[in-house]
Enzyme design. Structure first.
Site, PDB file in Angstrom:
ATOM      1  N   GLY A 152      33.484 -16.939 -47.032  1.00 32.05           N
ATOM      2  CA  GLY A 152      34.424 -17.332 -48.066  1.00 32.05           C
ATOM      3  C   GLY A 152      34.135 -16.644 -49.395  1.00 32.05           C
ATOM      4  O   GLY A 152      33.432 -15.647 -49.452  1.00 32.05           O
TER       5      GLY A 152
ATOM      6  N   LEU B  94      36.319 -15.007 -51.075  1.00 29.90           N
ATOM      7  CA  LEU B  94      36.790 -13.698 -50.611  1.00 29.90           C
ATOM      8  C   LEU B  94      37.169 -12.769 -51.765  1.00 29.90           C
ATOM      9  O   LEU B  94      37.706 -13.201 -52.781  1.00 29.90           O
ATOM     10  CB  LEU B  94      38.001 -13.883 -49.693  1.00 29.90           C
ATOM     11  CG  LEU B  94      37.747 -14.755 -48.461  1.00 29.90           C
ATOM     12  CD1 LEU B  94      39.015 -14.828 -47.607  1.00 29.90           C
ATOM     13  CD2 LEU B  94      36.570 -14.254 -47.642  1.00 29.90           C
TER      14      LEU B  94
ATOM     15  N   GLU C   2      38.203  -8.271 -52.517  1.00 30.46           N
ATOM     16  CA  GLU C   2      38.915  -7.119 -51.928  1.00 30.46           C
ATOM     17  C   GLU C   2      38.164  -6.533 -50.720  1.00 30.46           C
ATOM     18  O   GLU C   2      38.785  -6.037 -49.781  1.00 30.46           O
ATOM     19  CB  GLU C   2      39.145  -6.078 -53.044  1.00 30.46           C
ATOM     20  CG  GLU C   2      39.845  -4.814 -52.624  1.00 30.46           C
ATOM     21  CD  GLU C   2      41.142  -5.040 -51.847  1.00 30.46           C
ATOM     22  OE1 GLU C   2      41.858  -6.033 -52.101  1.00 30.46           O
ATOM     23  OE2 GLU C   2      41.420  -4.201 -50.952  1.00 30.46           O
ATOM     24  N   GLY C   3      36.828  -6.609 -50.746  1.00 24.13           N
ATOM     25  CA  GLY C   3      36.052  -6.079 -49.616  1.00 24.13           C
ATOM     26  C   GLY C   3      36.413  -6.803 -48.324  1.00 24.13           C
ATOM     27  O   GLY C   3      36.682  -6.181 -47.290  1.00 24.13           O
ATOM     28  N   HIS C   4      36.448  -8.149 -48.376  1.00 23.94           N
ATOM     29  CA  HIS C   4      36.807  -8.919 -47.176  1.00 23.94           C
ATOM     30  C   HIS C   4      38.247  -8.587 -46.749  1.00 23.94           C
ATOM     31  O   HIS C   4      38.541  -8.441 -45.560  1.00 23.94           O
ATOM     32  CB  HIS C   4      36.756 -10.422 -47.463  1.00 23.94           C
ATOM     33  CG  HIS C   4      35.395 -10.934 -47.843  1.00 23.94           C
ATOM     34  ND1 HIS C   4      35.089 -11.346 -49.110  1.00 23.94           N
ATOM     35  CD2 HIS C   4      34.279 -11.129 -47.104  1.00 23.94           C
ATOM     36  CE1 HIS C   4      33.838 -11.771 -49.148  1.00 23.94           C
ATOM     37  NE2 HIS C   4      33.316 -11.642 -47.950  1.00 23.94           N
TER      38      HIS C   4
ATOM     39  N   GLN D 252      21.174 -19.402 -42.495  1.00 19.01           N
ATOM     40  CA  GLN D 252      20.774 -18.068 -42.953  1.00 19.01           C
ATOM     41  C   GLN D 252      20.299 -18.061 -44.404  1.00 19.01           C
ATOM     42  O   GLN D 252      20.033 -17.004 -44.965  1.00 19.01           O
ATOM     43  CB  GLN D 252      21.893 -17.049 -42.727  1.00 19.01           C
ATOM     44  CG  GLN D 252      23.130 -17.220 -43.597  1.00 19.01           C
ATOM     45  CD  GLN D 252      24.251 -16.289 -43.158  1.00 19.01           C
ATOM     46  OE1 GLN D 252      24.926 -16.515 -42.160  1.00 19.01           O
ATOM     47  NE2 GLN D 252      24.480 -15.217 -43.903  1.00 19.01           N
TER      48      GLN D 252
ATOM     49  N   GLU E 262      30.097  -2.831 -44.399  1.00 14.25           N
ATOM     50  CA  GLU E 262      28.896  -1.981 -44.470  1.00 14.25           C
ATOM     51  C   GLU E 262      28.022  -2.336 -45.662  1.00 14.25           C
ATOM     52  O   GLU E 262      26.892  -1.873 -45.746  1.00 14.25           O
ATOM     53  CB  GLU E 262      29.304  -0.503 -44.576  1.00 14.25           C
ATOM     54  CG  GLU E 262      29.736   0.084 -43.260  1.00 14.25           C
ATOM     55  CD  GLU E 262      30.052   1.564 -43.362  1.00 14.25           C
ATOM     56  OE1 GLU E 262      30.098   2.110 -44.480  1.00 14.25           O
ATOM     57  OE2 GLU E 262      30.285   2.167 -42.301  1.00 14.25           O
TER      58      GLU E 262
ATOM     59  N   ASP F 240      26.605  -5.051 -46.188  1.00 14.87           N
ATOM     60  CA  ASP F 240      25.443  -5.690 -45.548  1.00 14.87           C
ATOM     61  C   ASP F 240      25.048  -4.809 -44.364  1.00 14.87           C
ATOM     62  O   ASP F 240      25.241  -5.175 -43.208  1.00 14.87           O
ATOM     63  CB  ASP F 240      25.820  -7.108 -45.098  1.00 14.87           C
ATOM     64  CG  ASP F 240      26.140  -8.002 -46.283  1.00 14.87           C
ATOM     65  OD1 ASP F 240      25.229  -8.324 -47.041  1.00 14.87           O
ATOM     66  OD2 ASP F 240      27.322  -8.344 -46.476  1.00 14.87           O
TER      67      ASP F 240
HETATM   68  O1  PAF Z   1      28.267 -11.458 -44.086  1.00 16.95           O
HETATM   69  C1  PAF Z   1      28.531 -12.671 -44.069  1.00 16.95           C
HETATM   70  O2  PAF Z   1      29.418 -13.163 -44.777  1.00 16.95           O
HETATM   71  C2  PAF Z   1      27.730 -13.590 -43.167  1.00 16.95           C
HETATM   72  O3  PAF Z   1      26.402 -13.193 -43.086  1.00 16.95           O
HETATM   73  C3  PAF Z   1      28.346 -13.772 -41.770  1.00 16.95           C
HETATM   74  C4  PAF Z   1      28.390 -12.453 -41.007  1.00 16.95           C
HETATM   75  C5  PAF Z   1      29.757 -14.324 -41.888  1.00 16.95           C
HETATM   76  C6  PAF Z   1      27.505 -14.750 -40.945  1.00 16.95           C
HETATM   77  O4  PAF Z   1      27.420 -15.988 -41.573  1.00 16.95           O
END
Ligand code: PAF
Length: 285
Positions: free
Chosen positions: A34, A36, A38-40, A64, A151, A153
């Site tokens: 979430g 969000l 422009e990348g998403h 995580q 990319e 991440d």
């Molecule tokens: O990159 C992210 O937003 C998160 O690490 C992911 C891949 C949705 C996993 O929770």
């Protein structure tokens, strides 16, 4: 434009997807946490260019985040996100609760050795086990033809590529290019933590990496290019730099200290703190 339908349970998700599959439609999947930007949305558009339907998920995955990380503060705006997804053309939003994703008794953790161990694997112990576990679950729940990750991440992308191969998930993992602001700063939900002054200094991270890429391509030894880039980032007032290193673009093994070996793809990756924000960035060498 109406927002995409939202499903919150795995059962409802599977019912919708079964309908689409019955019609012979292909499915792209964009997992997100979430907040969000422009990348998403560029990943959603990439999904639309490859498949008939695009599913996005929003789940701020607690497993995580380390105990001293920003789980509670992580920006959340589901209504705003749904509006953006709709404009981008997303067909379905999966937004499960933590209880739906991790019901009582959940005891399985997925770990990917090797590629998840250096860099963020060292700086954020347990982070990639949390990512690999939730991504394995999401990919099983959606069973998409294509799954798309940014990319930005880059280590996460390589961990997920390994996971998909090793678990025979039968999904194509696609990397979408990093979206950047006009001044070069990689877009990130965590940029929201930057003060005005920090935001002005933040593009120095990308600038230092870009300068190092040019130096490396001109034959400057890896150790020298890394040291120059580190100096530039520190001079811009970044706090602790977790890493700034040139690595093999595939398995992320260390490269250098001499010039890049010809024909071997490298990646320069960095993570550094600026105020409350921990910024990461990377570029192809
Ligand atoms: O990159 C992210 O937003 C998160 O690490 C992911 C891949 C949705 C996993 O929770």
């Amino acid at each position: 434009m109406p927002s995409p339908p939202v499903v919150r349970s795995v059962a409802d998700l599977r019912a919708t997807l079964a309908g689409w599959r019955g019609e012979g439609l292909s499915i792209a999947f964009v997992p997100t946490m979430g907040a969000l930007h422009e990348g998403h949305l560029s990943l959603v558009r990439l999904g639309l260019s490859r498949c008939d339907r695009v599913v996005a998920s929003i789940f701020v995955n607690p497993t995580q985040f380390g105990p001293n990380e920003d789980l509670a503060a992580y920006p959340r705006d589901e209504a705003g996100d749904a509006g953006k997804l709709s404009v981008a053309g997303c067909h379905l939003l999966f937004a499960p609760s933590a209880a739906e994703m991790y019901p009582p008794g959940a005891a399985t953790v997925v770990t990917v050795s090797g590629v998840s161990e250096p860099l963020d694997g060292q700086a954020r112990p347990g982070h990639f086990a949390g990512v690999a576990t939730v991504v394995a679950k999401l990919l099983n729940q959606v069973r998409p033809d294509v799954a798309i990750f940014g990319e930005k991440d880059y280590q996460q992308l390589q961990v997920i590529r390994r996971l998909a191969i090793d678990l025979d998930l039968g999904v194509e993992i696609l990397g979408g290019p990093t979206a950047r602001a006009a001044d070069g700063l990689a877009l990130s939900s965590r940029n929201a933590y930057l003060t005005e002054d920090e935001r002005r200094r933040a593009p120095e991270l990308a600038a230092a990496l870009a300068e190092a890429v040019l130096a490396l391509r001109a034959g400057v030894p890896v150790a020298e290019a890394e040291a120059q880039a580190l100096g530039r980032v520190q001079a811009a007032g970044f706090g602790p730099v977790d890493y700034l290193e040139v690595r093999d673009a595939g398995d992320l093994s260390r490269m250098g200290p001499g010039p890049l070996p010809p024909g071997r793809a490298g990646r320069i990756l960095a993570a550094a703190r600026l105020g409350r924000a921990r910024l990461i960035d990377n570029m192809a060498v």
